[in-house]
Design an enzyme around this catalytic site. Structure first.
Site, PDB file in Angstrom:
ATOM      1  N   GLU A  47       0.578  -0.597   0.127  1.00  0.00           N
ATOM      2  CA  GLU A  47       0.150  -0.040  -0.552  1.00  0.00           C
ATOM      3  C   GLU A  47       0.716   1.547   0.263  1.00  0.00           C
ATOM      4  O   GLU A  47       1.363   1.325   1.025  1.00  0.00           O
ATOM      5  CB  GLU A  47      -1.284  -0.093   1.370  1.00  0.00           C
ATOM      6  CG  GLU A  47      -2.091   0.971   1.675  1.00  0.00           C
ATOM      7  CD  GLU A  47      -2.588   1.257   2.327  1.00  0.00           C
ATOM      8  OE1 GLU A  47      -2.156   0.151   3.492  1.00  0.00           O
ATOM      9  OE2 GLU A  47      -2.722   2.941   2.882  1.00  0.00           O
ATOM     10  N   ARG A  51       0.653  10.360  -0.178  1.00  0.00           N
ATOM     11  CA  ARG A  51       0.784  11.441   0.978  1.00  0.00           C
ATOM     12  C   ARG A  51       2.488  12.067   0.981  1.00  0.00           C
ATOM     13  O   ARG A  51       2.198  13.599   1.187  1.00  0.00           O
ATOM     14  CB  ARG A  51       1.273  11.260   2.614  1.00  0.00           C
ATOM     15  CG  ARG A  51      -0.336  10.431   3.583  1.00  0.00           C
ATOM     16  CD  ARG A  51      -0.043  10.074   4.273  1.00  0.00           C
ATOM     17  NE  ARG A  51      -0.911   8.383   4.845  1.00  0.00           N
ATOM     18  CZ  ARG A  51      -0.332   7.876   6.061  1.00  0.00           C
ATOM     19  NH1 ARG A  51       0.128   7.840   6.814  1.00  0.00           N
ATOM     20  NH2 ARG A  51      -1.735   6.748   5.820  1.00  0.00           N
ATOM     21  N   LYS A 134     -10.959  -2.705   6.096  1.00  0.00           N
ATOM     22  CA  LYS A 134     -10.169  -2.167   7.381  1.00  0.00           C
ATOM     23  C   LYS A 134     -10.471  -1.624   8.547  1.00  0.00           C
ATOM     24  O   LYS A 134     -10.890  -0.306   8.643  1.00  0.00           O
ATOM     25  CB  LYS A 134      -8.937  -0.137   6.308  1.00  0.00           C
ATOM     26  CG  LYS A 134      -8.126   0.212   7.206  1.00  0.00           C
ATOM     27  CD  LYS A 134      -7.183   1.460   5.923  1.00  0.00           C
ATOM     28  CE  LYS A 134      -6.994   2.019   6.568  1.00  0.00           C
ATOM     29  NZ  LYS A 134      -5.729   3.200   6.499  1.00  0.00           N
TER      30      LYS A 134
HETATM   31  C1  3PG Z   1      -0.925   4.673   8.574  1.00  0.00           C
HETATM   32  O1  3PG Z   1      -2.467   5.072   7.831  1.00  0.00           O
HETATM   33  O2  3PG Z   1      -0.321   5.773   8.323  1.00  0.00           O
HETATM   34  C2  3PG Z   1      -1.482   3.460   8.563  1.00  0.00           C
HETATM   35  O3  3PG Z   1      -2.345   3.034   9.210  1.00  0.00           O
HETATM   36  C3  3PG Z   1       0.275   2.854   9.111  1.00  0.00           C
HETATM   37  O4  3PG Z   1      -0.104   3.137  10.708  1.00  0.00           O
HETATM   38  P1  3PG Z   1       1.664   2.811  11.245  1.00  0.00           P
HETATM   39  O5  3PG Z   1       2.632   3.875  10.826  1.00  0.00           O
HETATM   40  O6  3PG Z   1       1.029   3.155  12.297  1.00  0.00           O
HETATM   41  O7  3PG Z   1       1.884   1.214  10.633  1.00  0.00           O
END
Ligand code: 3PG
Length: 215
Positions: A47, A51, A134
């Site tokens: 994924e 961002r 999710k």
């Molecule tokens: C996110 O959206 O950043 C994910 O849920 C991952 O979260 P994490 O960095 O706490 O693993």
């Protein structure tokens, strides 16, 4: 693509490995070697969060790496869905779920892992036909204990929890019958990416891909 087809495809992707790496890519040059490192460690579903300015180009680059299934995370708007699909994303992930976002994914034929955090949100998605969701932000929203409780009244929904999950606590989630896999960024630490330490990332992926699951 109907919600049922979306859920089926999302489930197939979630079953590829116990962990889906959640990736924030700042430097496009890191994209292909990062994908190779994670796939080599046994994590094919990736994924890429939308961002960073290079996220869509990163999806394009990673989609060329054999053996991977690259998706787009942080989908917020129909425009994000269109852009992700055009970049070659094979699936989408969203922190929450709005009607417009869901409709865009159905129209574009992009399998979506829609986000939910409460019983009502989970039920609203189930009502539309989404049986794979999710759970976000997992640790902050109640963690594995919450998902165990939700599994009692709503056993037909399966989850990929993400947010605050580490190698240490991933087994708490993966031992539950309603968890298909977990998402997490711990397999791709910023420092290892910046240093090009792909061997370290493959080692982290190998540890993660070796985790046992119940579902
Ligand atoms: C996110 O959206 O950043 C994910 O849920 C991952 O979260 P994490 O960095 O706490 O693993």
């Amino acid at each position: 693509m109907t919600p049922a087809q979306q859920s089926l495809e999302a489930e197939t992707i979630c079953r590829l490995a116990p962990v889906v790496p959640v990736l924030v890519i700042d430097d496009l040059a890191q994209a292909a070697p990062l994908a190779m490192a994670l796939i080599a460690g046994g994590l094919p579903a990736l994924e890429v969060t939308l961002r960073t300015p290079c996220a869509l180009d990163a999806i394009r680059a990673m989609s060329q790496v054999p053996g991977g299934i690259v998706g787009a995370g942080t989908l917020l708007t129909p425009a994000d869905v269109k852009a992700a699909k055009a970049a070659g994303a094979m699936f989408g992930v969203s922190p929450g779920a709005t009607n417009r976002l869901i409709a865009a994914c159905e129209d574009e034929g992009l399998p979506l892992l829609p986000g939910a955090a409460t019983a009502t949100e989970i039920m609203a998605l189930l009502e539309k036909g989404y049986t794979v969701q999710k759970f976000f932000p997992a640790e902050q929203a109640g963690g594995a204990a919450y998902l165990r409780s939700i599994g009692s009244p709503i056993p037909q929904v399966k989850f990929c929890p993400t947010g605050g999950i580490s190698l240490k606590i991933a087994p708490d989630y993966l031992s539950l019958k309603n968890i298909l896999c977990v998402g997490g960024s711990w397999v791709a630490p910023k420092e290892a990416m910046a240093n090009g330490d792909w061997a370290a990332i493959t080692a982290l992926a190998r540890e993660a891909s070796g985790l046992a699951r119940s579902a």
